[in-house]
Design a protein around this motif. Structure first.
Motif, PDB file in Angstrom:
ATOM      1  N   PRO A 300      91.662  48.503 -16.897  1.00  0.00           N
ATOM      2  CA  PRO A 300      91.496  47.350 -15.994  1.00  0.00           C
ATOM      3  C   PRO A 300      92.790  46.566 -15.817  1.00  0.00           C
ATOM      4  O   PRO A 300      93.571  46.404 -16.756  1.00  0.00           O
ATOM      5  N   ARG A 301      93.044  46.130 -14.612  1.00  0.00           N
ATOM      6  CA  ARG A 301      94.230  45.318 -14.313  1.00  0.00           C
ATOM      7  C   ARG A 301      94.004  43.871 -14.749  1.00  0.00           C
ATOM      8  O   ARG A 301      92.875  43.392 -14.758  1.00  0.00           O
ATOM      9  N   PRO A 302      95.059  43.169 -15.080  1.00  0.00           N
ATOM     10  CA  PRO A 302      94.888  41.775 -15.526  1.00  0.00           C
ATOM     11  C   PRO A 302      94.510  40.855 -14.353  1.00  0.00           C
ATOM     12  O   PRO A 302      94.862  41.113 -13.197  1.00  0.00           O
ATOM     13  N   MET A 303      93.788  39.784 -14.653  1.00  0.00           N
ATOM     14  CA  MET A 303      93.405  38.791 -13.649  1.00  0.00           C
ATOM     15  C   MET A 303      94.599  37.889 -13.340  1.00  0.00           C
ATOM     16  O   MET A 303      95.358  37.514 -14.237  1.00  0.00           O
ATOM     17  N   ALA A 304      94.772  37.549 -12.036  1.00  0.00           N
ATOM     18  CA  ALA A 304      95.878  36.675 -11.613  1.00  0.00           C
ATOM     19  C   ALA A 304      95.423  35.897 -10.383  1.00  0.00           C
ATOM     20  O   ALA A 304      94.474  36.280  -9.687  1.00  0.00           O
ATOM     21  N   ASP A 305      96.112  34.764 -10.110  1.00  0.00           N
ATOM     22  CA  ASP A 305      95.834  33.956  -8.912  1.00  0.00           C
ATOM     23  C   ASP A 305      96.659  34.472  -7.752  1.00  0.00           C
ATOM     24  O   ASP A 305      97.821  34.872  -7.919  1.00  0.00           O
ATOM     25  N   CYS A 306      96.072  34.490  -6.566  1.00  0.00           N
ATOM     26  CA  CYS A 306      96.764  34.950  -5.376  1.00  0.00           C
ATOM     27  C   CYS A 306      97.906  34.000  -5.041  1.00  0.00           C
ATOM     28  O   CYS A 306      97.734  32.773  -5.043  1.00  0.00           O
ATOM     29  N   GLU A 307      99.076  34.560  -4.792  1.00  0.00           N
ATOM     30  CA  GLU A 307     100.250  33.767  -4.435  1.00  0.00           C
ATOM     31  C   GLU A 307     100.370  33.542  -2.929  1.00  0.00           C
ATOM     32  O   GLU A 307     101.351  32.962  -2.467  1.00  0.00           O
ATOM     33  N   GLY A 308      99.337  34.004  -2.142  1.00  0.00           N
ATOM     34  CA  GLY A 308      99.398  33.813  -0.688  1.00  0.00           C
ATOM     35  C   GLY A 308      98.963  32.444  -0.218  1.00  0.00           C
ATOM     36  O   GLY A 308      99.095  32.125   0.976  1.00  0.00           O
ATOM     37  N   GLY A 309      98.420  31.600  -1.106  1.00  0.00           N
ATOM     38  CA  GLY A 309      98.037  30.245  -0.725  1.00  0.00           C
ATOM     39  C   GLY A 309      96.582  29.946  -0.922  1.00  0.00           C
ATOM     40  O   GLY A 309      96.180  28.786  -0.935  1.00  0.00           O
ATOM     41  N   CYS A 310      95.725  30.991  -1.128  1.00  0.00           N
ATOM     42  CA  CYS A 310      94.297  30.749  -1.301  1.00  0.00           C
ATOM     43  C   CYS A 310      93.920  30.513  -2.752  1.00  0.00           C
ATOM     44  O   CYS A 310      92.794  30.059  -3.025  1.00  0.00           O
ATOM     45  N   ASN A 311      94.803  30.833  -3.697  1.00  0.00           N
ATOM     46  CA  ASN A 311      94.560  30.661  -5.133  1.00  0.00           C
ATOM     47  C   ASN A 311      93.287  31.366  -5.592  1.00  0.00           C
ATOM     48  O   ASN A 311      92.607  30.919  -6.507  1.00  0.00           O
ATOM     49  N   ARG A 312      92.974  32.461  -4.947  1.00  0.00           N
ATOM     50  CA  ARG A 312      91.797  33.221  -5.350  1.00  0.00           C
ATOM     51  C   ARG A 312      92.167  34.091  -6.557  1.00  0.00           C
ATOM     52  O   ARG A 312      93.251  34.686  -6.620  1.00  0.00           O
ATOM     53  N   ALA A 313      91.250  34.153  -7.514  1.00  0.00           N
ATOM     54  CA  ALA A 313      91.482  34.964  -8.707  1.00  0.00           C
ATOM     55  C   ALA A 313      91.064  36.406  -8.415  1.00  0.00           C
ATOM     56  O   ALA A 313      89.946  36.647  -7.923  1.00  0.00           O
ATOM     57  N   PHE A 314      91.921  37.353  -8.683  1.00  0.00           N
ATOM     58  CA  PHE A 314      91.616  38.781  -8.492  1.00  0.00           C
ATOM     59  C   PHE A 314      92.477  39.589  -9.478  1.00  0.00           C
ATOM     60  O   PHE A 314      93.401  39.072 -10.102  1.00  0.00           O
ATOM     61  N   GLY A 320     102.503  38.123  -9.104  1.00  0.00           N
ATOM     62  CA  GLY A 320     102.918  37.580  -7.810  1.00  0.00           C
ATOM     63  C   GLY A 320     102.338  38.299  -6.628  1.00  0.00           C
ATOM     64  O   GLY A 320     102.840  38.130  -5.507  1.00  0.00           O
ATOM     65  N   ALA A 321     101.288  39.100  -6.817  1.00  0.00           N
ATOM     66  CA  ALA A 321     100.706  39.848  -5.710  1.00  0.00           C
ATOM     67  C   ALA A 321      99.779  38.950  -4.885  1.00  0.00           C
ATOM     68  O   ALA A 321      99.290  37.928  -5.365  1.00  0.00           O
ATOM     69  N   TRP A 322      99.567  39.324  -3.619  1.00  0.00           N
ATOM     70  CA  TRP A 322      98.648  38.616  -2.722  1.00  0.00           C
ATOM     71  C   TRP A 322      97.334  39.374  -2.681  1.00  0.00           C
ATOM     72  O   TRP A 322      97.282  40.582  -2.890  1.00  0.00           O
ATOM     73  N   CYS A 323      96.265  38.630  -2.386  1.00  0.00           N
ATOM     74  CA  CYS A 323      94.969  39.269  -2.247  1.00  0.00           C
ATOM     75  C   CYS A 323      94.894  39.997  -0.908  1.00  0.00           C
ATOM     76  O   CYS A 323      95.797  39.882  -0.066  1.00  0.00           O
ATOM     77  N   ARG A 324      93.792  40.725  -0.689  1.00  0.00           N
ATOM     78  CA  ARG A 324      93.670  41.524   0.522  1.00  0.00           C
ATOM     79  C   ARG A 324      93.589  40.667   1.780  1.00  0.00           C
ATOM     80  O   ARG A 324      94.192  40.994   2.809  1.00  0.00           O
ATOM     81  N   ASP A 325      92.872  39.538   1.714  1.00  0.00           N
ATOM     82  CA  ASP A 325      92.735  38.689   2.900  1.00  0.00           C
ATOM     83  C   ASP A 325      94.064  38.047   3.271  1.00  0.00           C
ATOM     84  O   ASP A 325      94.422  37.965   4.468  1.00  0.00           O
ATOM     85  N   CYS A 326      94.840  37.565   2.293  1.00  0.00           N
ATOM     86  CA  CYS A 326      96.120  36.938   2.592  1.00  0.00           C
ATOM     87  C   CYS A 326      97.125  37.944   3.150  1.00  0.00           C
ATOM     88  O   CYS A 326      97.936  37.613   4.029  1.00  0.00           O
ATOM     89  N   ARG A 327      97.066  39.202   2.682  1.00  0.00           N
ATOM     90  CA  ARG A 327      97.972  40.206   3.218  1.00  0.00           C
ATOM     91  C   ARG A 327      97.610  40.529   4.662  1.00  0.00           C
ATOM     92  O   ARG A 327      98.490  40.692   5.510  1.00  0.00           O
ATOM     93  N   ALA A 328      96.294  40.590   4.974  1.00  0.00           N
ATOM     94  CA  ALA A 328      95.881  40.867   6.359  1.00  0.00           C
ATOM     95  C   ALA A 328      96.254  39.719   7.290  1.00  0.00           C
ATOM     96  O   ALA A 328      96.715  39.937   8.429  1.00  0.00           O
ATOM     97  N   ALA A 329      96.115  38.476   6.816  1.00  0.00           N
ATOM     98  CA  ALA A 329      96.479  37.329   7.654  1.00  0.00           C
ATOM     99  C   ALA A 329      97.979  37.276   7.883  1.00  0.00           C
ATOM    100  O   ALA A 329      98.451  36.935   8.989  1.00  0.00           O
ATOM    101  N   ALA A 330      98.763  37.623   6.891  1.00  0.00           N
ATOM    102  CA  ALA A 330     100.212  37.617   7.041  1.00  0.00           C
ATOM    103  C   ALA A 330     100.655  38.684   8.032  1.00  0.00           C
ATOM    104  O   ALA A 330     101.543  38.440   8.880  1.00  0.00           O
ATOM    105  N   LEU A 331     100.052  39.848   7.989  1.00  0.00           N
ATOM    106  CA  LEU A 331     100.418  40.891   8.936  1.00  0.00           C
ATOM    107  C   LEU A 331     100.009  40.519  10.365  1.00  0.00           C
ATOM    108  O   LEU A 331     100.723  40.840  11.324  1.00  0.00           O
ATOM    109  N   ALA A 332      98.854  39.841  10.507  1.00  0.00           N
ATOM    110  CA  ALA A 332      98.424  39.421  11.851  1.00  0.00           C
ATOM    111  C   ALA A 332      99.338  38.344  12.429  1.00  0.00           C
ATOM    112  O   ALA A 332      99.561  38.286  13.649  1.00  0.00           O
ATOM    113  N   ALA A 333      99.903  37.509  11.550  1.00  0.00           N
ATOM    114  CA  ALA A 333     100.795  36.443  12.017  1.00  0.00           C
ATOM    115  C   ALA A 333     102.231  36.929  12.162  1.00  0.00           C
ATOM    116  O   ALA A 333     103.098  36.123  12.533  1.00  0.00           O
TER     117      ALA A 333
END
Length: 344
Positions: A300-314, A320-333
């Motif tokens: 299992p991978r360790p738990m961390a907070d998303c660095e994309g701005g949502c502070n979601r734990a995953f 320093g990784a971003w969650c899936r939603d923040c990566r999709a929003a960044a690519l759309a923008a």
């Protein structure tokens, strides 16, 4: 006065001849143009050979090349039986008149080839004289010399049920085979031999010697001499160096033994060479990836907070990784999300 009687009639001749000897044998020799064999007195009057061995040697020397002379064939030819024939063959081997060598043919079969020498002493003298002047051709190690023109080469494939005649201990007066070092007819420059490491310097040497010496406790058929233990120790050390434990080595050497182990040292050497396992592969430390693109470590991978701005734990694959939603929003923008870190 008594009357004188005439002498009795002379008896007819009984065919008795006169000889200069008072007793013993008198030879009646006839010329033989064919079907005869030359046998030296060194064999016919040998002091150390029994009468059975001398007669068997004369019979073998009278055979054509390629004739079978295994124990079963000889027992069918003569009434002495296998035991007496086997003992006579051992006598001839000890005195140098026979040499039984196992050889491999071109098609891969293993046969027992018997070399019958009619004059071992003369053969040794010829080999020694040839070794001082010219090179000697390669011959079997157990034979005293190269096969002379007057010697027989008899293919002797032992049949099922034949007993193996082990050569007895050589006596000081026995004319046993003398080893001849194989040489080439063309002289070659001496090549430097690579220095082999001393097995006694290995950390596993003592453990390997104890394992080989203790095999007779597991099975009495695997009793080894001190010389065989020292010769087989490097093979056992190779097993230990490849990560095999003592119990596994003993199981590999003692499992499924045949009913009769004639040569324990050769049997164990073959198993140690052919069943040697490869070394264990190195294990990758968890949490580290190599530069060659190895797979991510399992677990299992360790738990961390998303660095994309949502502070979601995953469960982040790297710090320093971003969650899936923040990566999709960044690519759309039109922004580029952070890439995984490269190898250090």
């Amino acid at each position: 006065m008594a009357v004188m009687k005439p002498n009795a009639a002379v008896l007819p001749s009984q065919g008795l001849g006169r000889t200069a000897t008072h007793s013993g044998v008198t030879h009646v020799r006839e010329y033989q143009s064919d079907r005869y064999s030359i046998v030296g007195n060194h064999l016919a009057q040998h002091r150390a050979l029994s009468l059975t061995a001398i007669g068997l040697a004369v019979y073998i020397l009278s055979l054509p090349e390629g004739s079978p002379i295994d124990i079963r064939t000889l027992a069918e030819r003569f009434p002495e039986g296998r035991d007496r024939i086997a003992f006579a063959l051992r006598e001839l081997e000890a005195c140098g008149y026979l040499a039984r060598v196992r050889e491999r043919t071109a098609d891969g079969r293993v046969i027992t080839r018997t070399y019958a020498c009619n004059a071992p002493a003369l053969t040794r003298e010829r080999v020694h004289a040839a070794a001082d002047s010219v090179a000697v051709a390669q011959v079997p190690a157990s034979l005293a010399s190269p096969v002379p023109p007057a010697a027989l080469v008899l293919v002797d494939g032992p049949a099922e049920g034949d007993r193996v005649a082990e050569p007895p201990a050589e006596s000081p007066g026995a004319e046993g085979p003398l080893p001849v070092e194989p040489q080439s007819s063309v002289p070659r420059p001496a090549e430097p031999e690579a220095a082999e490491p001393d097995p006694s310097l290995s950390e596993h040497y003592g453990k390997a010697v104890d394992l080989l010496a203790g095999l007779r406790r597991t099975d009495r058929r695997l009793m080894l001499s001190l010389r065989d233990v020292r010769r087989l120790a490097p093979y056992v050390i190779a097993w230990f160096d490849n990560g095999v434990g003592r119990a596994d080595v003993i199981h590999a050497l003692t499992a499924d033994l045949p009913a009769l182990v004639k040569h324990p040292a050769g049997f164990l050497a073959r198993r140690l060479r052919e069943l040697l396992p490869p070394p264990l592969p190195s294990l990758t430390e968890p949490g580290k990836a190599t530069a060659q693109g190895d797979d991510a470590p399992s677990g299992p991978r360790p738990m961390a907070d998303c660095e994309g701005g949502c502070n979601r734990a995953f469960r982040a694959p790297w710090p320093g990784a971003w969650c899936r939603d923040c990566r999709a929003a960044a690519l759309a923008a039109g922004r580029v999300p952070p890439a995984p870190p490269g190898p250090v």
